[in-house]
Design a protein around this motif. Structure first.
Motif, PDB file in Angstrom:
ATOM      1  N   TRP A  66       0.855  -1.191   0.000  1.00 30.11           N
ATOM      2  CA  TRP A  66       0.000   0.000   0.000  1.00 30.11           C
ATOM      3  C   TRP A  66       0.887   1.236   0.000  1.00 30.11           C
ATOM      4  O   TRP A  66       1.886   1.290   0.740  1.00 30.11           O
ATOM      5  N   LYS A  67       0.521   2.239  -0.807  1.00 30.39           N
ATOM      6  CA  LYS A  67       1.261   3.503  -0.770  1.00 30.39           C
ATOM      7  C   LYS A  67       1.061   4.208   0.575  1.00 30.39           C
ATOM      8  O   LYS A  67       1.967   4.876   1.072  1.00 30.39           O
ATOM      9  N   ASN A  68      -0.124   4.066   1.143  1.00 35.18           N
ATOM     10  CA  ASN A  68      -0.412   4.675   2.435  1.00 35.18           C
ATOM     11  C   ASN A  68       0.006   3.731   3.562  1.00 35.18           C
ATOM     12  O   ASN A  68       0.268   2.554   3.341  1.00 35.18           O
ATOM     13  N   ASP A  69       0.033   4.264   4.769  1.00 41.19           N
ATOM     14  CA  ASP A  69       0.319   3.445   5.939  1.00 41.19           C
ATOM     15  C   ASP A  69      -0.763   2.369   6.069  1.00 41.19           C
ATOM     16  O   ASP A  69      -1.966   2.669   6.041  1.00 41.19           O
ATOM     17  N   VAL A  70      -0.349   1.124   6.238  1.00 41.24           N
ATOM     18  CA  VAL A  70      -1.300   0.028   6.161  1.00 41.24           C
ATOM     19  C   VAL A  70      -2.272   0.046   7.343  1.00 41.24           C
ATOM     20  O   VAL A  70      -3.467  -0.281   7.176  1.00 41.24           O
ATOM     21  N   ASN A  71      -1.825   0.466   8.517  1.00 44.47           N
ATOM     22  CA  ASN A  71      -2.756   0.540   9.644  1.00 44.47           C
ATOM     23  C   ASN A  71      -3.714   1.715   9.509  1.00 44.47           C
ATOM     24  O   ASN A  71      -4.838   1.666  10.034  1.00 44.47           O
ATOM     25  N   ALA A  72      -3.300   2.754   8.785  1.00 41.19           N
ATOM     26  CA  ALA A  72      -4.233   3.846   8.494  1.00 41.19           C
ATOM     27  C   ALA A  72      -5.325   3.370   7.534  1.00 41.19           C
ATOM     28  O   ALA A  72      -6.488   3.776   7.658  1.00 41.19           O
ATOM     29  N   VAL A  73      -4.967   2.506   6.597  1.00 42.19           N
ATOM     30  CA  VAL A  73      -5.965   1.909   5.704  1.00 42.19           C
ATOM     31  C   VAL A  73      -6.956   1.089   6.521  1.00 42.19           C
ATOM     32  O   VAL A  73      -8.177   1.153   6.321  1.00 42.19           O
ATOM     33  N   ARG A  74      -6.428   0.297   7.459  1.00 40.60           N
ATOM     34  CA  ARG A  74      -7.291  -0.489   8.339  1.00 40.60           C
ATOM     35  C   ARG A  74      -8.220   0.408   9.139  1.00 40.60           C
ATOM     36  O   ARG A  74      -9.440   0.157   9.211  1.00 40.60           O
ATOM     37  N   ASP A  75      -7.686   1.452   9.745  1.00 36.55           N
ATOM     38  CA  ASP A  75      -8.486   2.330  10.594  1.00 36.55           C
ATOM     39  C   ASP A  75      -9.578   3.041   9.796  1.00 36.55           C
ATOM     40  O   ASP A  75     -10.704   3.224  10.287  1.00 36.55           O
ATOM     41  N   GLU A  76      -9.267   3.435   8.569  1.00 36.63           N
ATOM     42  CA  GLU A  76     -10.277   4.096   7.743  1.00 36.63           C
ATOM     43  C   GLU A  76     -11.420   3.140   7.412  1.00 36.63           C
ATOM     44  O   GLU A  76     -12.593   3.513   7.431  1.00 36.63           O
ATOM     45  N   GLY A  77     -11.062   1.879   7.105  1.00 34.93           N
ATOM     46  CA  GLY A  77     -12.106   0.899   6.837  1.00 34.93           C
ATOM     47  C   GLY A  77     -13.007   0.675   8.038  1.00 34.93           C
ATOM     48  O   GLY A  77     -14.225   0.562   7.902  1.00 34.93           O
ATOM     49  N   LEU A  78     -12.410   0.618   9.223  1.00 36.19           N
ATOM     50  CA  LEU A  78     -13.214   0.454  10.436  1.00 36.19           C
ATOM     51  C   LEU A  78     -14.082   1.675  10.696  1.00 36.19           C
ATOM     52  O   LEU A  78     -15.223   1.553  11.167  1.00 36.19           O
ATOM     53  N   ALA A  79     -13.569   2.856  10.381  1.00 40.04           N
ATOM     54  CA  ALA A  79     -14.335   4.079  10.628  1.00 40.04           C
ATOM     55  C   ALA A  79     -15.546   4.177   9.706  1.00 40.04           C
ATOM     56  O   ALA A  79     -16.626   4.617  10.128  1.00 40.04           O
ATOM     57  N   THR A  80     -15.407   3.758   8.457  1.00 42.49           N
ATOM     58  CA  THR A  80     -16.505   3.877   7.493  1.00 42.49           C
ATOM     59  C   THR A  80     -17.439   2.672   7.512  1.00 42.49           C
ATOM     60  O   THR A  80     -18.587   2.767   7.079  1.00 42.49           O
ATOM     61  N   GLY A  81     -16.928   1.531   8.011  1.00 42.61           N
ATOM     62  CA  GLY A  81     -17.720   0.318   7.988  1.00 42.61           C
ATOM     63  C   GLY A  81     -17.672  -0.436   6.679  1.00 42.61           C
ATOM     64  O   GLY A  81     -18.319  -1.478   6.540  1.00 42.61           O
ATOM     65  N   GLY A  82     -16.910   0.066   5.725  1.00 43.25           N
ATOM     66  CA  GLY A  82     -16.842  -0.569   4.414  1.00 43.25           C
ATOM     67  C   GLY A  82     -15.596  -1.407   4.231  1.00 43.25           C
ATOM     68  O   GLY A  82     -14.818  -1.614   5.168  1.00 43.25           O
ATOM     69  N   ASP A  83     -15.414  -1.903   2.998  1.00 38.21           N
ATOM     70  CA  ASP A  83     -14.198  -2.638   2.671  1.00 38.21           C
ATOM     71  C   ASP A  83     -13.001  -1.692   2.725  1.00 38.21           C
ATOM     72  O   ASP A  83     -13.074  -0.573   2.196  1.00 38.21           O
ATOM     73  N   GLY A  93     -20.638  -0.122   4.060  1.00 37.19           N
ATOM     74  CA  GLY A  93     -20.830  -1.523   3.706  1.00 37.19           C
ATOM     75  C   GLY A  93     -22.048  -1.712   2.827  1.00 37.19           C
ATOM     76  O   GLY A  93     -22.664  -0.742   2.347  1.00 37.19           O
ATOM     77  N   ALA A  94     -22.413  -2.967   2.592  1.00 38.64           N
ATOM     78  CA  ALA A  94     -23.541  -3.275   1.713  1.00 38.64           C
ATOM     79  C   ALA A  94     -24.815  -2.615   2.221  1.00 38.64           C
ATOM     80  O   ALA A  94     -25.161  -2.730   3.398  1.00 38.64           O
ATOM     81  N   ASN A  95     -25.496  -1.889   1.326  1.00 37.66           N
ATOM     82  CA  ASN A  95     -26.781  -1.241   1.638  1.00 37.66           C
ATOM     83  C   ASN A  95     -26.699  -0.321   2.852  1.00 37.66           C
ATOM     84  O   ASN A  95     -27.653  -0.223   3.637  1.00 37.66           O
ATOM     85  N   GLY A  96     -25.560   0.339   2.997  1.00 39.06           N
ATOM     86  CA  GLY A  96     -25.402   1.300   4.074  1.00 39.06           C
ATOM     87  C   GLY A  96     -25.111   0.696   5.428  1.00 39.06           C
ATOM     88  O   GLY A  96     -25.169   1.394   6.448  1.00 39.06           O
ATOM     89  N   THR A  97     -24.768  -0.603   5.465  1.00 33.56           N
ATOM     90  CA  THR A  97     -24.479  -1.271   6.731  1.00 33.56           C
ATOM     91  C   THR A  97     -22.981  -1.262   7.006  1.00 33.56           C
ATOM     92  O   THR A  97     -22.173  -0.791   6.200  1.00 33.56           O
ATOM     93  N   ARG A  98     -22.617  -1.821   8.150  1.00 36.95           N
ATOM     94  CA  ARG A  98     -21.212  -1.975   8.529  1.00 36.95           C
ATOM     95  C   ARG A  98     -20.830  -3.444   8.384  1.00 36.95           C
ATOM     96  O   ARG A  98     -21.513  -4.330   8.900  1.00 36.95           O
ATOM     97  N   PHE A  99     -19.728  -3.719   7.650  1.00 35.84           N
ATOM     98  CA  PHE A  99     -19.274  -5.090   7.486  1.00 35.84           C
ATOM     99  C   PHE A  99     -18.798  -5.673   8.818  1.00 35.84           C
ATOM    100  O   PHE A  99     -18.190  -4.984   9.643  1.00 35.84           O
ATOM    101  N   SER A 100     -19.084  -6.937   9.005  1.00 33.13           N
ATOM    102  CA  SER A 100     -18.528  -7.689  10.126  1.00 33.13           C
ATOM    103  C   SER A 100     -18.313  -9.117   9.636  1.00 33.13           C
ATOM    104  O   SER A 100     -18.605  -9.447   8.487  1.00 33.13           O
ATOM    105  N   SER A 101     -17.781  -9.971  10.482  1.00 37.45           N
ATOM    106  CA  SER A 101     -17.638 -11.381  10.138  1.00 37.45           C
ATOM    107  C   SER A 101     -17.749 -12.188  11.422  1.00 37.45           C
ATOM    108  O   SER A 101     -17.654 -11.645  12.533  1.00 37.45           O
ATOM    109  N   SER A 102     -17.944 -13.495  11.271  1.00 36.86           N
ATOM    110  CA  SER A 102     -18.258 -14.277  12.459  1.00 36.86           C
ATOM    111  C   SER A 102     -17.961 -15.750  12.255  1.00 36.86           C
ATOM    112  O   SER A 102     -17.772 -16.219  11.123  1.00 36.86           O
TER     113      SER A 102
END
Length: 514
Positions: free
Chosen positions: A170-187, A361-370
């Protein structure tokens, strides 16, 4: 876009090229890992990344079967870190297995932790990597385990051995990519390049001169030790006009299996033999991403090896379907013929609703897994310490052994599941729903492959067997990093047996504090 992962030249020449020989070191050794930042330039720009000893990929550990190695890990970076020895079962000693808040609290900046790697039955190729946040994107390296002195490979000794580490950049900091994904709820954002041995292919910008090149001699045989260290991507891998013969996976030998390509999922390793039997020329090694969900659109590729389409699920299981344990006198197959405990786990990508459908995430939701519709909530005290010292309130022990009704499966995709502390026999797999009456009748109980990471096929199932003979706390999780971040993990607590040799060893004196 046609994703050409790291592309590099295989040069088959008519003259001998010396260098790069790998030799076994049999004595017990003490190694030093210094985790620190270093500047690396890829894709025309530089950035600081976390490394071990300033190297990317990190140093290769050479060992002999049954050896114990001491590694002094110094954290001179600016963030917490842990190190995991992927595929090493660590008999009776989970204390230095490495997953953050499972068997230890992280090594804090300015601190040191002395870790013990206890090798036992493993032989072949494994790897090590960070096991905290997404730092394993750059903190990883190979573990090569040679046969004991007086024994040999179960195949003709190759003329040379070459580690091939597949990764992402990743050109950007990889943990910043992770944090942004968690903040938005998307991929999270996908990587900007795929790598072999730390380098993008020569089709990427500013990459041609540094592309990894392997020079081979016509008529010789090469053992490629292939590791998928990518955070997210399963990969089809092939070599133009050459076949590969699989002879091992995940630190265990297999019956020879010759294929035009392999599919290697995150966390897996393959040992393959390459015969340099074509006319002297330049040949590309290449890989593409396998993505069932299909957010990659391939265009016409340049003249590279013939590889499956990016969404070819049938191709993705061809190697898995053909793998068999060696199952000979020197490498016996001890698959359990019956079981005392049966567990059914459903692994799935899910979603949570967001206010006003405001997430990405899909249809305005937040992705999770289980697993079994339960998303893992990481504690602030490691589970092993809580178990060993009877600290209450850290973990629950009522995990369901069957999936609850109405388990939500949002997306059908692959899930490479990795079990710490054990390898297991993959006795069966299939597409569609598992049939508890019919499918076990087709189990391979003669020579199933012995692995530590197995990908559950898209819209499918796998069946594994192992004997719970290694006491401790052992993590099980998906090795697709975003799925792990979203909660696709759990832990097994294996209790002590009656005899001293079946009981967990005491902790070291320098466990990192929480």
């Amino acid at each position: 876009m046609w994703l050409i992962m790291k592309v590099f030249l295989l040069q088959i020449l008519a003259f001998l090229v010396f260098g790069g020989g790998i030799h076994c070191q049999a004595s017990t050794r003490r190694l030093t890992f210094v985790v620190r930042e270093a500047s690396y330039t890829r894709l025309c720009s530089a950035k600081n990344i976390l490394t071990v000893n300033g190297k990317f990929p990190g140093p290769t550990i050479y060992a002999t079967k049954g050896e114990t190695i001491i590694v002094d890990v110094y954290n001179k970076g600016n963030e917490n870190v842990t190190i995991h020895w992927h595929g090493v079962t660590m008999p009776r000693y989970p204390w230095t297995d490495g997953p953050e808040y499972i068997t230890q609290c992280p090594i804090q900046p300015g601190s040191k932790f002395t870790q013990k790697i206890i090798l036992s039955t493993e032989e072949g190729t494994l790897w090590w990597h960070a096991h905290s946040d997404w730092t394993r994107a750059t903190v990883h390296g190979a573990i090569i385990i040679y046969p004991k002195n007086g024994t040999k490979y179960p195949f003709h000794k190759p003329d040379r051995e070459v580690p091939i580490i597949l990764g992402e950049w990743w050109k950007n900091d990889v943990n910043a990519v992770r944090d942004e994904g968690l903040a938005t709820g998307g991929d999270p954002d996908p990587s900007d390049a795929l790598l072999i041995n730390g380098q993008p292919g020569d089709l990427y910008p500013c990459s041609k001169s540094d592309t990894f090149k392997l020079t081979v001699d016509h008529g010789k045989t090469y053992l490629l030790r292939i590791i998928n260290a990518a955070l997210q991507e399963a990969l089809f891998f092939s070599i133009a006009k050459h076949k590969m013969t699989v002879v091992g996976t995940d630190g265990s030998y297999t019956k020879p299996l010759t294929r035009d390509f392999i599919t290697i999922f995150p966390g897996q390793t393959y040992d393959v033999l390459l015969e340099a039997n074509q006319r002297p020329d330049h040949y590309y090694m290449a890989a593409i991403t396998y993505s069932y969900s299909g957010y990659y659109t391939p265009s016409s590729p340049p003249s590279f090896p013939l590889l499956p389409a990016y969404n070819d699920t049938n191709a993705s299981v061809q190697v898995m379907a053909g793998l068999r344990s060696l199952a000979d006198a020197e490498h016996p197959c001890n698959v359990p013929l019956s079981t005392s405990t049966n567990l059914i786990y459903t692994v799935s990508v899910n979603s949570y609703p967001c206010v006003n459908n405001s997430c990405a995430g899909a249809n305005g939701t937040r992705f999770s897994s289980s697993i079994n519709n339960i998303s893992f909530d990481t504690p602030t005290v490691d589970i092993l310490q809580a178990y060993y010292y009877n600290i209450s309130g850290v973990y629950g022990d009522k995990f369901p052994s069957d999936p609850p009704r109405w388990t939500n499966v949002l997306a059908a995709t692959h899930h490479p599941m990795h079990l710490h502390g054990y390898s297991f026999y993959v006795v069966g797999w299939g597409f569609g729903n598992f049939d508890g009456n019919k499918d076990p009748l087709r189990y391979n109980l003669v020579d199933p492959p012995f692995q530590n990471t197995i990908s559950v096929p898209s819209n499918g199932w796998v069946a594994i067997r192992f004997e719970a003979s290694n006491p401790g706390v052992w993590f099980m999780h998906c090795h697709v990093e975003r799925h792990l971040t979203w909660g696709m993990e759990t832990a097994f607590i294996v209790k002590n047996g009656k005899h001293p040799e079946a009981q967990m060893l005491p902790p070291p004196s320098d466990m990192p504090p929480c």
